[in-house]
Design a protein around this motif. Structure first.
Motif, mmCIF file in Angstrom:
data_model
loop_
_atom_site.group_PDB
_atom_site.id
_atom_site.type_symbol
_atom_site.label_atom_id
_atom_site.label_comp_id
_atom_site.label_asym_id
_atom_site.label_seq_id
_atom_site.Cartn_x
_atom_site.Cartn_y
_atom_site.Cartn_z
ATOM 1 N N ILE A 280 -33.582 -38.775 -15.600
ATOM 2 C CA ILE A 280 -32.051 -38.426 -15.745
ATOM 3 C C ILE A 280 -31.323 -39.718 -16.389
ATOM 4 O O ILE A 280 -30.450 -39.402 -17.149
ATOM 5 N N LEU A 281 -31.390 -41.126 -16.072
ATOM 6 C CA LEU A 281 -30.650 -42.017 -16.201
ATOM 7 C C LEU A 281 -30.993 -42.606 -17.523
ATOM 8 O O LEU A 281 -29.863 -42.643 -18.773
ATOM 9 N N ASN A 282 -32.588 -42.107 -17.667
ATOM 10 C CA ASN A 282 -32.084 -42.457 -19.099
ATOM 11 C C ASN A 282 -32.663 -41.638 -20.702
ATOM 12 O O ASN A 282 -31.733 -42.198 -21.133
ATOM 13 N N LEU A 283 -32.222 -40.098 -20.017
ATOM 14 C CA LEU A 283 -31.318 -39.569 -20.885
ATOM 15 C C LEU A 283 -30.288 -39.313 -20.808
ATOM 16 O O LEU A 283 -29.790 -39.255 -22.407
ATOM 17 N N GLU A 314 -21.570 -39.617 -9.655
ATOM 18 C CA GLU A 314 -21.330 -40.725 -9.445
ATOM 19 C C GLU A 314 -22.076 -42.290 -10.512
ATOM 20 O O GLU A 314 -21.133 -43.666 -10.045
ATOM 21 N N ILE A 315 -23.084 -42.029 -11.030
ATOM 22 C CA ILE A 315 -23.450 -43.226 -11.880
ATOM 23 C C ILE A 315 -21.770 -44.106 -13.147
ATOM 24 O O ILE A 315 -20.851 -44.972 -13.485
ATOM 25 N N SER A 316 -21.112 -42.472 -13.895
ATOM 26 C CA SER A 316 -20.357 -42.502 -15.078
ATOM 27 C C SER A 316 -19.027 -43.639 -13.781
ATOM 28 O O SER A 316 -18.272 -43.713 -14.627
ATOM 29 N N SER A 317 -18.956 -43.045 -12.459
ATOM 30 C CA SER A 317 -17.710 -43.403 -12.136
ATOM 31 C C SER A 317 -17.938 -44.964 -11.404
ATOM 32 O O SER A 317 -17.372 -45.874 -12.394
ATOM 33 N N ASN A 319 -19.683 -46.973 -13.427
ATOM 34 C CA ASN A 319 -19.740 -48.163 -14.360
ATOM 35 C C ASN A 319 -18.609 -47.166 -15.770
ATOM 36 O O ASN A 319 -18.153 -47.899 -16.862
ATOM 37 N N ASN A 320 -17.395 -46.924 -15.109
ATOM 38 C CA ASN A 320 -16.396 -46.941 -15.764
ATOM 39 C C ASN A 320 -16.484 -45.703 -16.619
ATOM 40 O O ASN A 320 -16.337 -46.058 -18.407
ATOM 41 N N ILE A 321 -17.454 -45.281 -16.769
ATOM 42 C CA ILE A 321 -17.854 -44.061 -18.256
ATOM 43 C C ILE A 321 -17.018 -42.525 -18.070
ATOM 44 O O ILE A 321 -17.083 -42.227 -17.039
ATOM 45 N N LYS A 322 -16.449 -42.195 -18.914
ATOM 46 C CA LYS A 322 -15.493 -41.011 -19.301
ATOM 47 C C LYS A 322 -16.291 -39.993 -19.586
ATOM 48 O O LYS A 322 -16.792 -40.264 -20.232
ATOM 49 N N SER A 323 -16.515 -39.024 -18.375
ATOM 50 C CA SER A 323 -17.024 -37.735 -18.703
ATOM 51 C C SER A 323 -17.074 -36.587 -17.590
ATOM 52 O O SER A 323 -15.879 -37.286 -16.763
ATOM 53 N N HIS A 324 -17.127 -35.571 -18.237
ATOM 54 C CA HIS A 324 -16.002 -34.596 -17.760
ATOM 55 C C HIS A 324 -17.788 -33.189 -17.412
ATOM 56 O O HIS A 324 -18.095 -32.962 -18.257
ATOM 57 N N HIS A 366 -32.584 -15.442 -12.490
ATOM 58 C CA HIS A 366 -31.454 -16.473 -12.212
ATOM 59 C C HIS A 366 -31.980 -17.956 -12.956
ATOM 60 O O HIS A 366 -33.400 -18.146 -12.832
ATOM 61 N N PHE A 367 -31.186 -18.555 -13.723
ATOM 62 C CA PHE A 367 -31.366 -20.143 -13.656
ATOM 63 C C PHE A 367 -30.365 -21.072 -13.167
ATOM 64 O O PHE A 367 -28.600 -20.345 -12.565
ATOM 65 N N SER A 368 -30.594 -22.025 -13.289
ATOM 66 C CA SER A 368 -29.240 -22.952 -12.529
ATOM 67 C C SER A 368 -29.051 -23.910 -13.257
ATOM 68 O O SER A 368 -29.971 -24.737 -13.984
ATOM 69 N N TYR A 369 -27.922 -24.475 -13.480
ATOM 70 C CA TYR A 369 -27.907 -25.291 -14.989
ATOM 71 C C TYR A 369 -27.020 -26.196 -14.563
ATOM 72 O O TYR A 369 -25.816 -26.106 -13.098
ATOM 73 N N ILE A 370 -26.685 -27.229 -15.292
ATOM 74 C CA ILE A 370 -25.599 -28.311 -15.600
ATOM 75 C C ILE A 370 -25.032 -28.433 -17.145
ATOM 76 O O ILE A 370 -26.084 -29.136 -17.665
ATOM 77 N N VAL A 371 -24.177 -28.614 -17.411
ATOM 78 C CA VAL A 371 -23.793 -29.447 -18.391
ATOM 79 C C VAL A 371 -22.392 -30.307 -18.668
ATOM 80 O O VAL A 371 -21.807 -29.976 -18.360
ATOM 81 N N ILE A 372 -22.789 -31.554 -18.895
ATOM 82 C CA ILE A 372 -21.697 -32.692 -18.130
ATOM 83 C C ILE A 372 -21.742 -33.370 -20.276
ATOM 84 O O ILE A 372 -22.301 -33.737 -20.976
ATOM 85 N N LYS A 373 -19.999 -33.738 -20.714
ATOM 86 C CA LYS A 373 -19.832 -33.915 -21.805
ATOM 87 C C LYS A 373 -19.239 -35.250 -20.943
ATOM 88 O O LYS A 373 -18.279 -35.222 -20.451
ATOM 89 N N LYS A 374 -19.457 -36.337 -22.254
ATOM 90 C CA LYS A 374 -18.786 -37.701 -22.167
ATOM 91 C C LYS A 374 -17.641 -37.767 -23.081
ATOM 92 O O LYS A 374 -17.101 -36.590 -24.116
ATOM 93 N N GLY A 375 -17.341 -38.348 -22.288
ATOM 94 C CA GLY A 375 -15.465 -38.481 -22.568
ATOM 95 C C GLY A 375 -14.163 -37.888 -21.343
ATOM 96 O O GLY A 375 -15.145 -36.849 -20.814
ATOM 97 N N GLU A 376 -13.260 -38.494 -21.961
ATOM 98 C CA GLU A 376 -12.377 -37.337 -20.629
ATOM 99 C C GLU A 376 -11.960 -36.099 -21.220
ATOM 100 O O GLU A 376 -11.993 -35.542 -22.288
#
Length: 447
Positions: A280-283, A314-317, A319-324, A366-376
């Motif tokens: 996941i970190l590699n991706l 947690e990693i974004s927080s 390393n101060n990487i803006k993401s949401h 049924h499916f579970s998912y998450i979409v995270i975007k880099k940036g504020e």
């Protein structure tokens, strides 16, 4: 002071939280001007089920032309049943703890008193073997699916092409709808399998995409995916999209980045939490804009998605990487479903089974998912609440259960008298997985 007076004072300090809704004014005006209908408000994310494209069905038929379809269908259903019952691998540390527990129980049962040294050695060996057998009997036996087996790949193709195709389509559709300026030039598909991510990427962003980097450890699966894109003809290379690459391993270069990174139904194949976290970190490090993770909507599948969500935030927080979190959550707090409930946070997709040697039928998954975007998070994102269970449509009122921007699960009862006709009809026509164009306010009241 008499008892009645004391009781009155005690009750006067009881408080409760009242939920009120504020409907989005822009959407309200669009409905009033008849630019849109209430049932088609901008928060609608669910996609109407359609059969797979005819060209894709033809490709599947050609690909499976030399296969005994009747036995393949039976085996395909067994594979689906297995996938829906899967659990994540048991960690080595957990097995060690279980073994210690069983050994302690057995040592208490079989006393070592008055035994010779040789008898003690035999007893210890017996206890050790017995403890290992108990672990084997009482611990989930995880193993990866053998996708190097061609028959297994064909089972997967026949049973999974429709639900996975429609799931990815629904997620991509929401990104395109909410972020129309997103024009990815590169796609990285980890665990690319039968190619449903690439198929949908071509459909949504084929004009802008210049690179499709597909990674799957199974060369058999890579060949099958490519053959589907070639419409079942291995010599039909001219119709393949330009910049399409198939690999069996993650790219070694840390500088290689992609606009869109997807891992769909692949985390279950990783043997332990260490491998999952490293992958996941590699991706994440290869993500320029969006990362999408999808799994089965079972409790185990949801746990893997929530684990990945917590890790990335947690990693974004740190390393101060803006993401949401772009979807499905309207917040970056811990998941309220995971914290307070035993049911998974999942969504539903409707699909038609492929019309291959049998009539096509409508099914749901049924499916579970998450979409995270880099940036504020953009200021224009009003973080509309997401409907997380079916809307309960009743006489003159509808009940929506939602996950809100405050990180809470909240239930709102909509009526035309209390909320207005347009908000009422928007809520009434919404489906599980849609967002509602409202803001929820909490007011503390005294009783």
């Amino acid at each position: 002071m008499n008892c009645a007076r004391a009781g009155f004072l005690k009750r006067s300090y009881v408080t409760k939280t009242k939920l009120t809704t504020v409907f989005n004014e822009d959407v309200h005006q669009m409905v009033l001007r008849e630019e849109i209908k209430a049932r088609r408000h901008p928060g609608r994310c669910t996609v109407i089920a359609n059969p797979l494209p005819d060209s894709l069905i033809a490709s599947i038929v050609k690909t499976l032309k030399d296969v005994q379809l009747k036995s393949l269908m039976t085996d395909s259903q067994l594979l689906v049943n297995y996938m829906h019952s899967r659990h994540s691998p048991v960690e080595a540390s957990e097995k060690i703890e279980k073994k210690k527990f069983h050994q302690a129980e057995l040592e208490d049962k079989y006393k070592k008193e008055n035994l010779t040294a040789e008898q003690e050695i035999r007893l210890e060996k017996f206890i050790n073997n017995r403890a290992e057998k108990l672990i084997a009997q009482r611990t989930y036996n995880w193993k990866p699916i053998d996708f190097n087996n061609k028959h297994v790949c064909h089972q997967y193709l026949l049973s999974r092409i429709a639900p996975e195709y429609n799931t990815i389509q629904m997620i991509f559709n929401e990104i395109q709808q909410r972020d129309p300026n997103f024009s990815p030039e590169s796609l990285f598909d980890f665990g690319s399998g039968i190619g449903t991510v690439t198929m949908n990427a071509i459909k949504f962003w084929g004009n802008s995409l210049k690179e499709y980097y597909c990674v799957d450890t199974s060369s058999t699966m890579n060949d099958l995916s490519k053959l589907l894109l070639q419409e079942g003809n291995p010599n039909n290379n001219q119709i393949l999209p330009k910049g399409l690459f198939y690999r069996q391993f993650l790219p070694a270069s840390p500088n290689l980045k992609f606009d869109l990174v997807v891992s769909a139904y692949s985390l279950f194949e990783l043997p332990d939490i260490k491998n999952r976290f490293e992958t996941i970190l590699n991706l994440w490090n290869k993500t320029k804009q969006y990362i999408i993770l999808v799994e089965m909507g079972t409790r185990a599948g949801f746990n893997l998605i929530n684990e990945a969500r917590d890790l990335l935030l947690e990693i974004s927080s740190q390393n101060n990487i803006k993401s949401h979190v772009f979807s499905p959550c309207a917040h970056e707090y811990s998941c309220p479903r995971y914290d307070t409930d035993d049911t998974p946070c999942n969504f539903i997709v409707t699909y038609y089974t492929p019309k291959i040697s049998q009539q096509s039928t409508i099914k749901k998954e049924h499916f579970s998912y998450i979409v995270i975007k880099k940036g504020e998070r953009p200021e224009t994102d009003e973080q509309w609440p997401r409907i997380v269970r079916p809307v309960l449509v009743r006489s003159k009122h509808s009940i929506c259960r939602m996950c809100t921007s405050s990180g809470k699960l909240q239930e709102i009862i909509f009526t035309a008298a209390r909320n207005g006709k347009i908000p009422y009809w928007c809520a009434r026509s919404s489906k599980w997985g849609d967002r509602l164009p409202i803001k929820i306010k909490e007011e503390v009241e005294s009783e």
